[in-house]
Write an enzyme that holds these catalytic residues in place. Structure first.
Site, PDB file in Angstrom:
ATOM      1  N   ASN A  48       0.834  -1.198   0.000  1.00 55.37           N
ATOM      2  CA  ASN A  48       0.000   0.000   0.000  1.00 55.37           C
ATOM      3  C   ASN A  48       0.874   1.256   0.000  1.00 55.37           C
ATOM      4  OD1 ASN A  48      -1.862   2.048   0.487  1.00 55.37           O
ATOM      5  ND2 ASN A  48      -2.166   1.496   2.624  1.00 55.37           N
ATOM      6  N   HIS A  58      -3.617  -0.029   8.364  1.00 49.24           N
ATOM      7  CA  HIS A  58      -3.410  -0.266   9.797  1.00 49.24           C
ATOM      8  C   HIS A  58      -4.643  -0.873  10.458  1.00 49.24           C
ATOM      9  CE1 HIS A  58      -5.259   3.773   9.611  1.00 49.24           C
ATOM     10  NE2 HIS A  58      -5.744   3.507  10.818  1.00 49.24           N
TER      11      HIS A  58
END
Length: 196
Positions: free
Chosen positions: A154, A163
């Protein structure tokens, strides 16, 4: 708290609808050098609550966010108005006053990576999903490991919230910026979400 305990067809449909809405903000073509030897990419590094981050843009589209001072090769080190806007939205996020981003993105990746990144953008603030749930959401339930690899690739963490993806046992697993930053972001979102 997990977003989806068991993905039903209705949940997958809702994620698909979000894909359609998200698609208009994303151009999956990376900028190229100009013909006169110049370069349209610009980057600038800021000190933030989670440490230094480097923002790179091209033609007012966000290309990448890197942890640390890491100016991409051939990019001009310059604080453009668009980079300032990205930094402003990030600071609002770090301060708990912003939960979503409205920034145009220019990404380069395989079709599979693009599907994973779009799925990541559907995970709400303060929620998490497992790698398996992301794989199921994109219609490829056996691709957990490939989802993890796409997550690792990413180019725009935080805004594309990798996350928020955790292991099936609830473990944080890996994160490009380090597990301490992943933990910090999740705790920050959890606290702000609880107080909302």
């Amino acid at each position: 708290m997990n977003l989806i305990d068991g993905i039903a067809s209705y949940d997958v449909y809702l994620i698909y609808v979000k894909y359609v809405k998200i698609q208009r903000y994303i151009d999956f073509k990376r900028c190229k050098n100009t013909g006169n030897g110049g370069n349209m990419e610009h980057s600038f590094t800021y000190e933030t609550k989670i440490g230094k981050i480097t923002i790179t843009e091209c033609d007012s589209q966000l290309i990448s966010i890197d942890f640390g001072e890491s100016n991409p090769k051939d990019s001009n080190i310059m604080e453009t108005p668009f980079i300032k806007e990205v930094q402003k939205e990030l600071e609002e996020y770090f301060n708990g006053t912003r939960k979503t981003f409205q920034l145009p993105l220019a990404l380069k990746g395989t079709p599979f990576q693009q599907e994973v990144w779009k799925a990541l953008m559907t995970i709400p603030y303060g929620e998490t999903m497992t790698y398996k749930q992301i794989a199921e959401a994109i219609g490829n339930p056996k691709a957990c490991r490939a989802v993890g690899m796409a997550n690792n690739r990413n180019p725009i963490p935080i805004i594309i919230p990798c996350h928020r993806v955790i292991g099936s046992n609830g473990a944080l697993v890996g994160y490009g910026g380090g597990l301490h930053i992943k933990e910090m972001l999740l705790e920050m979102e959890d606290n702000k979400h609880a107080n909302a």
